[in-house]
Design a protein around this motif. Structure first.
Motif, PDB file in Angstrom:
ATOM      1  N   LYS A   4      31.576  36.953  31.820  1.00  0.00           N
ATOM      2  CA  LYS A   4      31.268  36.798  33.231  1.00  0.00           C
ATOM      3  C   LYS A   4      30.596  38.066  33.751  1.00  0.00           C
ATOM      4  O   LYS A   4      30.774  39.152  33.206  1.00  0.00           O
ATOM      5  CB  LYS A   4      32.549  36.517  34.020  1.00  0.00           C
ATOM      6  CG  LYS A   4      33.235  35.218  33.613  1.00  0.00           C
ATOM      7  CD  LYS A   4      34.535  35.027  34.368  1.00  0.00           C
ATOM      8  CE  LYS A   4      35.223  33.741  33.943  1.00  0.00           C
ATOM      9  NZ  LYS A   4      36.527  33.557  34.637  1.00  0.00           N
ATOM     10  N   ILE A  69      30.594  37.391  40.130  1.00  0.00           N
ATOM     11  CA  ILE A  69      31.886  37.387  40.817  1.00  0.00           C
ATOM     12  C   ILE A  69      31.951  38.694  41.593  1.00  0.00           C
ATOM     13  O   ILE A  69      31.970  39.774  41.009  1.00  0.00           O
ATOM     14  CB  ILE A  69      33.052  37.273  39.822  1.00  0.00           C
ATOM     15  CG1 ILE A  69      32.983  35.930  39.090  1.00  0.00           C
ATOM     16  CG2 ILE A  69      34.396  37.421  40.541  1.00  0.00           C
ATOM     17  CD1 ILE A  69      34.008  35.777  37.990  1.00  0.00           C
ATOM     18  N   ASP A  83      33.908  37.253  46.844  1.00  0.00           N
ATOM     19  CA  ASP A  83      34.793  36.326  46.135  1.00  0.00           C
ATOM     20  C   ASP A  83      36.233  36.834  46.147  1.00  0.00           C
ATOM     21  O   ASP A  83      37.170  36.051  46.282  1.00  0.00           O
ATOM     22  CB  ASP A  83      34.313  36.142  44.694  1.00  0.00           C
ATOM     23  CG  ASP A  83      32.940  35.491  44.631  1.00  0.00           C
ATOM     24  OD1 ASP A  83      32.776  34.411  45.231  1.00  0.00           O
ATOM     25  OD2 ASP A  83      32.032  36.066  44.006  1.00  0.00           O
TER      26      ASP A  83
END
Length: 444
Positions: A4, A69, A83
């Protein structure tokens, strides 16, 4: 499993602390947004070599914002989406760093955070305590680090220090002062007040919204006025008031004197009598928060009272001193706002009508700047002969007030005038600043 893209923001408010700690646990791709351009090119290169992070500009982020993120401070201007807040991310990191049964007490609010946290340090002195305030990090009253901030990232710094010293397993309670809310969950969360609800994140949020995170803990203690105005939907909350009998905890029969104040505490169905240092309603409220926390833990009221009696008044936080034949009451606090200043003056009248107030301070020391127009409207109602202005704030107030008031550029000069030349015997200092930067003016 695909990696990620994790984007952490803000080198000014602890983002690099979060980056460094998270880099120990992840193989994800790390990115950083230095929103205030704090870091030099060489500093960025050092962090890149240390953590594998890549620094991005706002334009590079916005090219594909949804691919990241994003972990931002709760008060950051909304130039990108959030987030997870720093508070939430600290909670995630603590699960990796600390035992599950570590008891964390957190204190947040607009006013009173440092005082309540410091009072808790004294009240819980029978236990091993790791305590973070805006002044320092201590373990059992021994200073470990001086001048830490109270951003949530400083909690990571505190825990790392305890790990390095191999004392974390011995800690009974962590007591953390935290700005703009708390890290989610925890053992006991305390909201001291929201005496002024100010905008944050370029007016996209507010202090009351940020501080709602207090209601995630096993026990939540909340100022009753704030609860009624902002949070009445929450249940299982211990609500504290100075004198409202509808609260769960309140005081009555308050008898103020300079050196000690006696009062009754109504704690649910119990009535307790205390005699402690307290010059104002605010300070009595701070005591109620600390005492209620100790009662939740299960401490005996005799031990609570004894531990508080051994605590000296907190310098600069509604403390006092005599210089020659004059009484000087000190409120030197970076978080002072118009409402708290009004309460300082109202409180002063308990001790006499023949007084001087020194008003002033600095800018840019907290997320909440002072409302000068509102403050001037209040000061215009006071005899200008009773007002002395000082510092940057005082200079701007002098230009806006209807009547001419005395002005001194430096706080020390204003105090010296009050000591040596003014005929008033009662002097109240109300100054927006960190206390340590001004304390030299009081040493004799």
């Amino acid at each position: 499993m695909n990696k990620k893209d994790i984007l952490i923001s803000d080198a000014n408010h602890g983002g690099l602390v979060l980056l460094e700690e998270y880099s120990k646990y992840t193989n994800n791709n790390l990115f950083f947004y230095d929103i205030y351009n704090k870091l030099s090119k060489s500093e960025k290169e050092e962090w890149e070599n240390k953590t594998g992070v890549k620094f991005l500009s706002i334009n590079e982020i916005l090219e594909d914002e949804d691919s990241f993120i994003k972990i931002n401070p709760v008060h950051m201007p909304p130039v990108i989406k959030t987030d997870y807040t720093h508070h939430e991310f600290v909670a995630y990191l603590l699960k990796k760093m600390t035992p599950d049964d570590l008891k964390i007490i957190q204190v947040t609010g607009v006013k009173g955070k440092t005082t309540v946290t410091t009072l808790l340090k004294h009240v819980l002195s029978n236990y091993n305590t790791l305590v973070l305030t805006s002044a320092e990090l201590t373990y059992n009253n021994k200073i470990l680090i001086e001048k830490l901030s109270i951003t949530p990232a400083s909690i990571i710094t505190a825990i790392k220090k305890a790990q390095d010293m191999k004392i974390l397993d011995d800690v009974d309670y962590c007591i953390f002062e935290v700005s703009l809310g708390v890290i989610p969950h925890g053992y006991i969360n305390i909201l001291t007040n929201i005496i002024e609800d100010y905008d944050i994140a370029k007016a996209s949020s507010s202090a009351s919204i940020a501080k709602e995170s207090v209601f995630t803990s096993q026990y939540t203690i909340c100022d009753f006025d704030a609860y009624k105005k902002y949070y009445s939907q929450h249940e299982n909350v211990i609500r504290i008031s100075f004198d409202d009998e509808n609260a769960d905890v309140y005081a009555d029969k308050v008898d103020y004197t300079i050196k000690s104040t006696s009062f009754n505490i109504h704690y649910f169905d119990r009535t307790l009598t205390m005699t402690q240092f307290a010059l104002s309603d605010f300070y009595v409220m701070n005591l109620l928060f600390a005492i209620s926390t100790a009662l939740i833990i299960g401490m005996d009221i005799g031990d609570i009272s004894s531990n508080l009696e051994s605590a000296a008044p907190i310098e600069g936080r509604n403390s006092f001193r005599y210089i020659n034949d004059k009484l000087i009451i000190e409120d030197i606090n970076p978080g002072l706002n118009t409402t708290s200043i009004k309460k300082c003056v109202e409180n002063l009248k308990k001790y006499g009508e023949d007084y001087l107030i020194i008003v002033g301070g600095d800018y840019g020391i907290t997320c909440e700047e002072i409302d000068e127009e509102k403050l001037c409207n209040f000061l215009n109602k006071i005899n200008p002969n009773c007002i002395i202005l000082t510092g940057e704030l005082g200079y701007n107030l002098k230009k806006r007030l209807k009547s001419d008031c005395s002005y001194f550029k430096k706080l020390g000069d204003a105090i010296e005038y009050c000591e040596n030349d003014a005929d008033k015997k009662l002097i109240q200092i109300i100054y927006r600043s960190e206390y340590n930067s001004e304390i030299k003016y009081f040493k004799k």
